[in-house]
Design a protein around this motif. Structure first.
Motif, short mmCIF file in Angstrom:
data_model
loop_
_atom_site.label_atom_id
_atom_site.label_comp_id
_atom_site.label_asym_id
_atom_site.label_seq_id
_atom_site.Cartn_x
_atom_site.Cartn_y
_atom_site.Cartn_z
N LEU A 1 -34.69 -69.42 1.40
CA LEU A 1 -34.65 -69.81 -0.02
C LEU A 1 -33.79 -68.83 -0.82
O LEU A 1 -33.10 -69.22 -1.77
N VAL A 2 -33.81 -67.55 -0.39
CA VAL A 2 -32.96 -66.55 -1.02
C VAL A 2 -31.49 -66.92 -0.78
O VAL A 2 -30.67 -66.90 -1.70
N TYR A 3 -31.20 -67.31 0.48
CA TYR A 3 -29.83 -67.73 0.81
C TYR A 3 -29.41 -68.95 -0.01
O TYR A 3 -28.24 -69.14 -0.31
N MET A 4 -30.40 -69.79 -0.35
CA MET A 4 -30.09 -70.99 -1.15
C MET A 4 -29.98 -70.66 -2.63
O MET A 4 -29.71 -71.55 -3.44
N LYS A 5 -30.20 -69.39 -2.98
CA LYS A 5 -30.14 -68.91 -4.37
C LYS A 5 -31.13 -69.65 -5.26
O LYS A 5 -30.84 -69.99 -6.41
N MET A 6 -32.32 -69.86 -4.69
CA MET A 6 -33.36 -70.55 -5.45
C MET A 6 -34.01 -69.57 -6.43
O MET A 6 -34.09 -68.37 -6.16
N LYS A 7 -34.47 -70.08 -7.54
CA LYS A 7 -35.14 -69.26 -8.56
C LYS A 7 -36.41 -68.62 -7.97
O LYS A 7 -37.10 -69.24 -7.18
N ALA A 8 -36.74 -67.41 -8.45
CA ALA A 8 -37.88 -66.67 -7.89
C ALA A 8 -39.19 -67.44 -8.02
O ALA A 8 -40.00 -67.47 -7.09
N SER A 9 -39.40 -68.08 -9.17
CA SER A 9 -40.67 -68.79 -9.37
C SER A 9 -40.79 -69.97 -8.41
O SER A 9 -41.85 -70.22 -7.83
N GLU A 10 -39.69 -70.68 -8.21
CA GLU A 10 -39.69 -71.81 -7.28
C GLU A 10 -39.89 -71.32 -5.84
O GLU A 10 -40.60 -71.95 -5.05
N ARG A 11 -39.25 -70.17 -5.55
CA ARG A 11 -39.41 -69.59 -4.20
C ARG A 11 -40.87 -69.28 -3.91
O ARG A 11 -41.38 -69.61 -2.85
N ARG A 12 -41.54 -68.66 -4.89
CA ARG A 12 -42.94 -68.28 -4.72
C ARG A 12 -43.78 -69.52 -4.40
O ARG A 12 -44.60 -69.52 -3.52
N LYS A 13 -43.51 -70.57 -5.16
CA LYS A 13 -44.26 -71.81 -4.96
C LYS A 13 -44.07 -72.36 -3.54
O LYS A 13 -45.02 -72.71 -2.85
N ARG A 14 -42.81 -72.40 -3.14
CA ARG A 14 -42.47 -72.96 -1.82
C ARG A 14 -43.07 -72.12 -0.69
O ARG A 14 -43.61 -72.66 0.28
N VAL A 15 -42.93 -70.78 -0.79
CA VAL A 15 -43.43 -69.92 0.29
C VAL A 15 -44.94 -70.04 0.38
O VAL A 15 -45.50 -70.17 1.47
N ASN A 16 -45.61 -70.02 -0.76
CA ASN A 16 -47.07 -70.13 -0.73
C ASN A 16 -47.51 -71.45 -0.11
O ASN A 16 -48.48 -71.48 0.65
N ALA B 1 -42.31 -68.50 12.24
CA ALA B 1 -40.96 -69.06 12.41
C ALA B 1 -40.93 -70.52 11.98
O ALA B 1 -39.95 -70.99 11.39
N ILE B 2 -42.00 -71.25 12.28
CA ILE B 2 -42.05 -72.66 11.88
C ILE B 2 -42.19 -72.77 10.36
O ILE B 2 -41.54 -73.61 9.72
N ALA B 3 -42.98 -71.87 9.78
CA ALA B 3 -43.10 -71.84 8.31
C ALA B 3 -41.72 -71.59 7.69
O ALA B 3 -41.34 -72.23 6.71
N ARG B 4 -40.96 -70.67 8.28
CA ARG B 4 -39.61 -70.38 7.78
C ARG B 4 -38.70 -71.61 7.92
O ARG B 4 -37.85 -71.87 7.07
N ALA B 5 -38.91 -72.36 9.01
CA ALA B 5 -38.07 -73.55 9.22
C ALA B 5 -38.40 -74.66 8.24
O ALA B 5 -37.53 -75.45 7.88
N VAL B 6 -39.67 -74.75 7.80
CA VAL B 6 -40.05 -75.88 6.95
C VAL B 6 -40.01 -75.57 5.45
O VAL B 6 -40.13 -76.47 4.63
N VAL B 7 -39.84 -74.28 5.11
CA VAL B 7 -39.98 -73.87 3.71
C VAL B 7 -38.94 -74.54 2.79
O VAL B 7 -39.17 -74.74 1.61
N THR B 8 -37.80 -74.93 3.37
CA THR B 8 -36.77 -75.58 2.56
C THR B 8 -36.97 -77.09 2.50
O THR B 8 -36.12 -77.80 1.95
N ASN B 9 -38.07 -77.58 3.10
CA ASN B 9 -38.28 -79.03 3.24
C ASN B 9 -37.09 -79.71 3.91
O ASN B 9 -36.49 -80.64 3.36
#
Ligand SMILES: Nc1ncnc2c1ncn2[C@@H]1O[C@H](COP(=O)(O)OP(=O)(O)OP(=O)(O)O)[C@@H](O)[C@H]1O
Ligand SMILES: [Mg+2]
Lengths: 91, 227
Positions: free
Chosen positions: B108-123, B151-159
């Motif tokens: 999500l960092v690589y996608m330059k997503m906003k911090a608040s949106e990142r937090r939501k997605r990671v959680n 690793a699977i969580a990392r793969a799915v976090v971007t939907n």
């Protein structure tokens, strides 16, 4: 839960076929597997060509195989004869 | 979602030419779970890398979501796969210096997503994979099965629309392996297309279709069940 297990098999070579039947304690339906060796000798000099010969021979034999059996696993070619062991499952 | 036509890959190193893929014609529909099998060296990883836009084919055509992607530059490929394709590898490929949370956040960092949106997605990924309680620990403090979960969580976090998995249970015992397979099956029931390379016939059984590769060619395709 399905799992893969290794079963030692005695004296298995060319021209031989082995059937493996898996019976489930609470089911009427068994799984039937079959091991068969296909000889895919290439005879070609050029390496790139030789590989295609092996593939084409294997593909021909499998495409013309009894449709009631499906391929589960394929071994790499073994020995001078390019013997390839194929595990089938009854559909 | 995926279609290839006469796809081929040739590696050239020190005068040695290796034909890793040849005449590969496959089509994968949205929502499918496809397993790729075949002897070692037959081209499975090479095919997965091309399908995942990590590498280009040498010749032939590749359409991803209707777009011709066979001859893209590195930059174009990276841009296209970002957020759309998730990867799961045999050796987990987590970053040791980053916590579980930070590892999952990275795409999500690589996608330059906003911090608040990142937090939501990671959680939500942590919750989905039931690892919220492990968010602050580091990969080396986890078992193999737990690392693969991260690793699977990392793969799915971007939907992503597509998850590519290269022997995802290869380094796991049968219990952890079965759990990873359950996770992948679950993701697929939720609509994610999955292409998985495996040496395990029972893992392949979870797929709705099995493609057997041999010497860089497609040998057979078995439809096991409808999607
Ligand atoms: N970067 C590379 N440079 C040169 N040759 C390569 C490269 N990557 C793969 N190859 C060759 O291409 C062929 C296919 O390799 P690939 O890694 O796709 O096989 P695989 O089916 O994934 O095997 P395994 O089951 O062992 O993982 C092999 O002969 C390999 O040596
Ligand atoms: Mg590989």
């Amino acid at each position: 839960m399905a799992a893969d297990i290794c079963i030692p098999i005695k004296d298995f070579g060319k021209d031989k076929q082995i059937n493996i039947v898996i019976e489930y304690p609470n089911s009427e339906k068994n799984d039937v597997f079959k091991l068969e060796v296909f000889s895919c000798k290439d005879g070609a000099e050029n390496k790139k060509k030789a590989e295609d010969v092996v593939f084409n021979k294997l593909k021909f034999q499998i495409d013309n195989y009894d449709r009631n059996w499906e391929v589960v696993q394929v071994s790499p070619p073994q020995g001078e004869e390019n013997n390839i062991v194929v595990l089938f499952r009854k559909r | 979602m995926i279609r290839t036509e006469n796809l081929a890959k040739v590696f050239r190193a020190d005068e040695v030419e290796t034909v890793a893929l040849k005449d590969v014609n496959i089509a994968i529909e949205e929502g499918e779970f496809v397993a790729i099998m075949g002897p070692s060296g037959c081209g499975k990883t090479t095919l997965l890398n091309i399908l995942g836009l990590l590498d280009n084919a040498s010749s032939g055509s590749y359409w991803f979501k209707g777009k011709d992607v066979a001859r893209l530059s590195d930059y174009q490929r990276t841009a296209l796969r970002k957020g759309k394709i998730g990867f799961v590898f045999q050796s987990f490929n987590l970053i040791d210096e980053l916590s579980v949370y930070e590892n999952i956040e990275l795409p999500l960092v690589y996608m330059k997503m906003k911090a608040s949106e990142r937090r939501k997605r990671v959680n939500s990924a942590l919750e989905r994979l039931k690892i919220t309680h492990r968010r602050n620990i580091f990969p080396r403090q986890l078992s193999g099965g737990q690392q693969q979960r991260v690793a699977i969580a990392r793969a799915v976090v971007t939907n992503p629309d597509l998850i590519l998995a290269d022997e995802p249970t290869g380094n796991l015992d049968s219990i952890n392996g079965a759990e990873v397979m359950n996770l992948l099956t679950e993701l697929n029931s939720d609509g994610t297309t999955i292409v998985m390379v495996t040496h395990s016939a029972s893992d392949a059984d979870k797929a709705n279709r099995i493609i057997q590769l041999f010497d860089g060619h497609v040998l057979t395709e078995n439809f096991r069940k409808a999607i």
